[in-house]
Write a protein that holds these residues in place. Structure first.
Motif: not given
Length: 516
Positions: A261-285
């Motif tokens: 699948x092609x998603x928001x992060x993929x298109x922004x990366x292709x356009x030269x964006x630096x993508x960051x995600x921050x969440x307070x719960x566990x990433x494995x969940x």
């Protein structure tokens, strides 16, 4: 000798029969208990959602709220075990009483019962009682989670294949690209603005921010919980239970998240964006960390990655309180903006999560003592971050999108929320130049192309995946019957959807064109 062997054989047979009856009772009461427990803690989740989270097994449970874990162990493990053991013991007591009279100590419960009733119960009901109980439990479980609807989805028409447009086949061009701050507020919906229910607008601080909202942001199939809300808004497709397995290796856990699948992060990366995600719960969940990793997020932070940055180890059972999370988000935002590289900073809050919410130090210091207060306090904290962005002058090159990740589930005010006939998810688009809307009715899938155009991209044709841009001009709008058809057929079995999960090389991302 033969008599002794026969007695041993009979005892073994009775023991096996008793164990089978115990397991049958256990299965029945487990179904009843887990159906009740899920409804009590999470409202009315779909079977799709349950099957999705079942993929993560013990790890998925360990990475959740500890209070929920204790509740699960009490209601779904200990209680069924206790009831099953008690019933088998009572049945064995009755059987001994009818066979050997009142001489055995285990027959004491049966001695106090009406002998005629005991005989009738044992010979006409007792033999099949575990089976009857299991059937009743199965019916209750099926009704609780609309099992018949789930079965229908396995045989209905393939709505997804007929309507999905792969983003890799759509031309997306840069016009005047801006940075993106994408905020998912846990379970935030417009219903909290209702003064009749809550005495005032709990979200007034967000509503007063300079921006535009869509009046009718409706929920959609496959977008009903946090990770599904993220997928639907960033990939314009639903999250379905068939995604539990790799298409080439049925029965094995997935090793990558929607690799085709092609998603928001993929298109922004292709356009030269630096993508960051921050969440307070566990990433494995729920596989959240895997999704961001597989879709070109450069930095990904969850509970384990962030807790070392705190001055205090004070965390709720899910992870970081929102006040501590927002401090980290603010610091990261300042660094990202100073880099002079286009960026996407996405983060998720947690304090308004059911069943009880979480009282941060920030909110406690302001006298918050109930769940309504948590909702208002969380809204105020997000509003303060946006005011910081505005005051710092970041809106010259940055756009902010605030979304509820889904409608609220079971929480202390859920009965009030259910009185509203048509509930809508909260949304706010914030920029120096307000957007011009082409309609008010939108779905989570529409957020993917809409967000891209909001931050300065042009989506030719206005459609990506299942979503239609809500701010494009001179493009086709969704058909009037779209919402009803999706509710009816979107979760039907689809080979095209399954292909998005198969482990193979993803199609090359189209090059994002720049208009200079």
């Amino acid at each position: 000798m033969l008599s002794c062997i026969q007695k041993l054989h009979n005892r073994h047979r009775h023991a096996v029969r008793g164990f089978i009856r115990f397991l049958t009772y256990l299965g029945a009461f487990f179904l009843i208990s887990i159906a009740y427990w899920i409804a009590d803690n999470f409202g009315e989740p779909s079977l799709e959602q349950i099957l999705y989270h079942a993929q993560f097994g013990v790890q998925g449970l360990v990475d959740t709220d500890a209070a929920i874990i204790k509740s699960f162990l009490s209601w779904c493990i200990a209680l069924p075990l206790l009831i099953s053991m008690l019933l088998v013991l009572v049945e064995y007591s009755i059987a001994l009483f009818l066979t050997h009279g009142s001489t055995h100590w285990l027959t004491r419960p049966a001695r106090h019962a009406n002998i005629h009733f005991v005989k009738v119960f044992y010979w006409f009901i007792g033999h099949r009682a575990p089976l009857y109980t299991l059937v009743i439990a199965g019916v209750y479980f099926g009704m609780q989670f609309s099992l018949t609807i789930f079965i229908q989805h396995q045989f209905g028409k393939d709505y997804f294949a007929a309507h999905y447009i792969a983003p890799s086949e759509v031309e997306v061009s840069q016009v005047k690209p801006k940075n993106l701050v994408l905020i998912y507020v846990e379970s935030l919906e417009d219903s909290y603005k209702n003064p009749v229910l809550f005495g005032k607008n709990l979200l007034s601080s967000l509503d007063h921010l300079k921006g535009v909202s869509f009046a009718n942001y409706k929920t959609a199939p496959g977008s009903w919980w946090t990770i599904a809300g993220i997928i639907s808004t960033q990939c314009a497709l639903p999250l379905k239970s068939v995604s539990l397995y790799d298409g080439n290796d049925q029965g094995k856990k997935i090793k990558s998240f929607l690799p085709n699948a092609v998603c928001l992060g993929d298109i922004l990366h292709d356009a030269g964006y630096y993508n960051v995600y921050i969440g307070g719960d566990a990433l494995a969940f729920a596989g959240k960390g895997m999704f961001f990793q597989d879709h070109h997020y450069d930095e990904i932070y969850g509970r384990e990655e962030l807790k070392g940055n705190l001055k205090s180890t004070d965390m709720n059972y899910w992870g970081l309180y929102d006040d501590d999370l927002l401090k980290i988000v603010k610091a990261k935002l300042i660094k990202l903006h100073a880099r002079q590289q286009p960026f996407n900073l996405t983060f998720t809050t947690i304090d308004t999560h059911g069943p009880d919410g979480h009282f941060s130090k920030y909110c406690k210091a302001r006298g918050i003592k109930d769940f309504e207060g948590i909702v208002e306090c969380s809204a105020n904290q997000v509003s303060e971050l946006v005011k910081f962005i505005t005051k710092s002058g970041y809106l010259k090159d940055t756009r902010v999108v605030i979304l509820g990740d889904h409608l609220a589930m079971e929480n202390p005010v859920y009965e009030k929320l259910k009185t509203i006939k048509e509930r809508h998810i909260y949304n706010r688009f914030i920029s120096n130049n307000p957007i011009s809307k082409n309609r008010e009715d939108i779905l989570p899938f529409d957020m993917f192309p809409t967000i891209l155009e909001f931050i300065g991209f042009k989506v030719h044709g206005g459609k990506l995946g299942l979503g239609y841009s809500a701010i494009s001009k001179d493009v086709a709008l969704p058909p009037a019957t779209e919402y009803e058809e999706m509710n009816e057929d979107l979760l039907n079995k689809s080979d095209m959807y399954l292909d998005l999960w198969k482990r193979k090389h993803r199609a090359e991302l189209h090059t994002v064109k720049q208009n200079k």
